[in-house]
Write a protein that holds these residues in place. Sequence first.
Motif, PDB file in Angstrom:
ATOM      1  N   GLU A 161       0.831  -1.205   0.000  1.00  0.00           N
ATOM      2  CA  GLU A 161       0.000   0.000   0.000  1.00  0.00           C
ATOM      3  C   GLU A 161       0.863   1.252   0.000  1.00  0.00           C
ATOM      4  O   GLU A 161       0.552   2.236  -0.676  1.00  0.00           O
ATOM      5  CB  GLU A 161      -0.927  -0.008   1.213  1.00  0.00           C
ATOM      6  N   ALA A 162       1.973   1.215   0.729  1.00  0.00           N
ATOM      7  CA  ALA A 162       2.877   2.370   0.751  1.00  0.00           C
ATOM      8  C   ALA A 162       3.412   2.663  -0.649  1.00  0.00           C
ATOM      9  O   ALA A 162       3.475   3.830  -1.072  1.00  0.00           O
ATOM     10  CB  ALA A 162       4.028   2.114   1.717  1.00  0.00           C
ATOM     11  N   PHE A 163       3.772   1.629  -1.394  1.00  0.00           N
ATOM     12  CA  PHE A 163       4.299   1.852  -2.739  1.00  0.00           C
ATOM     13  C   PHE A 163       3.199   2.142  -3.750  1.00  0.00           C
ATOM     14  O   PHE A 163       3.457   2.786  -4.771  1.00  0.00           O
ATOM     15  CB  PHE A 163       5.162   0.667  -3.169  1.00  0.00           C
ATOM     16  N   ARG A 164       1.980   1.682  -3.488  1.00  0.00           N
ATOM     17  CA  ARG A 164       0.862   2.098  -4.348  1.00  0.00           C
ATOM     18  C   ARG A 164       0.718   3.609  -4.305  1.00  0.00           C
ATOM     19  O   ARG A 164       0.529   4.269  -5.335  1.00  0.00           O
ATOM     20  CB  ARG A 164      -0.437   1.433  -3.884  1.00  0.00           C
ATOM     21  N   GLN A 165       0.832   4.175  -3.100  1.00  0.00           N
ATOM     22  CA  GLN A 165       0.774   5.622  -2.964  1.00  0.00           C
ATOM     23  C   GLN A 165       2.049   6.277  -3.514  1.00  0.00           C
ATOM     24  O   GLN A 165       2.002   7.327  -4.153  1.00  0.00           O
ATOM     25  CB  GLN A 165       0.600   5.998  -1.493  1.00  0.00           C
TER      26      GLN A 165
END
Length: 550
Positions: A161-165
């Motif tokens: 999720e952090a890298f999706r953002q």
Amino acid sequence: MKYILVTGGVISGIGKGIIASSIGTILKSCGLRVTAIKIDPYINIDAGTFSPYEHGEVFVLNDGGEVDLDLGNYERFLDINLYKDNNITTGKIYQHVINKERHGDYLGKTVQVVPHITDAVQEWVMNQAKVPVDDDRKEPQICVIELGGTIGDIEGMPFVEAFRQFQFKAKRENFCNIHVSLVPQPNATGEQKTKPTQNSVRALRGLGLSPDLIVCRSAKPIEMAVKEKISMFCHVEPEQVSTLLIVKYVGQRLRADLIVYERLLKVCSIALVGKYTKLSDCYASVFKALEHSALAINHKLDLMYIDSTELERSTEVENSVKYHQAWHKLCKADGILVPGGFGIRGTEGKLQAISWARTKKKPFLGVCLGMQLAVVEFARNCLNWKDANSTEFDPDTKNPVVIDMPEHNPGDMGGTMRLGKRRTVFKTQNSILRKLYGDETFVEERHRHRYEVNPELTHSFEEKGLKFVGHDTEGNRMEIIELENHPYFVGVQFHPEFSSRPMKPSPPYLGLLLAATGTLNAYLQRGCKLSPRDYPVQLFRSPEKEFFIY
């Protein structure tokens, strides 16, 4: 700053670390400044408390960080020095966020996985990616990030999720996702199956990341029809699906003609006597250091793993067979290596191997515990101190030749050892290891230990020929031993394997291989220079650069 995120699917151990290291090396060869980050989704703060059978060896950095062994791959491939913050764990992130919450940094807000944990991951990556890793102290241009685990694992979700953002924060032209997946080929049909890769990419895209490249690991090169099928179902072009990404990229980017040379290499056999021999990753850096040294002198390494417990005599029939097999390996080896370790199990077998190396004048290298046990063996058999031991194994021994360090705190399991890069000063010019290090007055190598040779007893050893030729800067800690009248009997308290590089093999390991092949004296007489025939095999040539295989 540009970022390359390497993710993996289907199974763990798919080879993300090698892909990440290889891509970074190619980019660095193109003139770019590259750094690397490894993310491990476990809750441990670092790798320091792991059993080697859990995650392989614990790799130690210059700053004392105990990290995942993949950072060793990055350092060796990229020839850079990383820091403990280049290894991110769930434990580190949560500890960081909780500390901020305790300090009141969130102003009374509810602290949650999104956005606080995910923001912390992004901030950590951006801050660490800027840290210089080369001698010129310039900021890196590209950061290769390996996300450990497998896509779909619950513990990895906050990082995904952090890298999706993050992909939107960095912008598309600065962010690339490479997904490494498995294409199995069952024996029953012989057909390469794409469904696991399809499911893996579907899971990744469902989480908001879409791969730019898919690297397929398979027993055989994937067929064009399989590549096209993966392309169709995974929303990428066929040229974005590859099993030969690295070689293709080098050829296209550098316009290099691929030249391969085959040479007949002489074989050098080394017996590695340890207690974690069932998993080779437990000694990954040791193996690499030996391999670097063997290739430097144009020899093929035959590394024989020997479980030290099998060198100890047993009355059981099964163990008796293993005992004779283990001793057969030891006796035929050209050189003997006893690496580091902890705990009493297998120490008597290591002592037997050291005694064999000393009395039979077999080239020997002892690292960390290996050096300490060499001192114990010498005390028992040459000084006639029959109960000599380390206080790690016998706290009540009358002859404590190895003792625990004053700062050792056994009440805590994390970071209590003497860790990281420390200076060792040579106290004499008449030292083989000093010559191997280029006749330097001191060396700086990485440490990881709780016990040390008792400095109050060293004079007794030196009188009998076991010389302590290297000390710490204060002269209190014994760092290097060398035995007189022996072709190569060397012990080091530090771990030189952590700083070995393909083009710069570790001097203690190189010395072992040179002695094992009978070429050490000639090497020393040449001023520690390899002869022309020992140069590495050329692999790539272009007008601007040359690359060598290691």
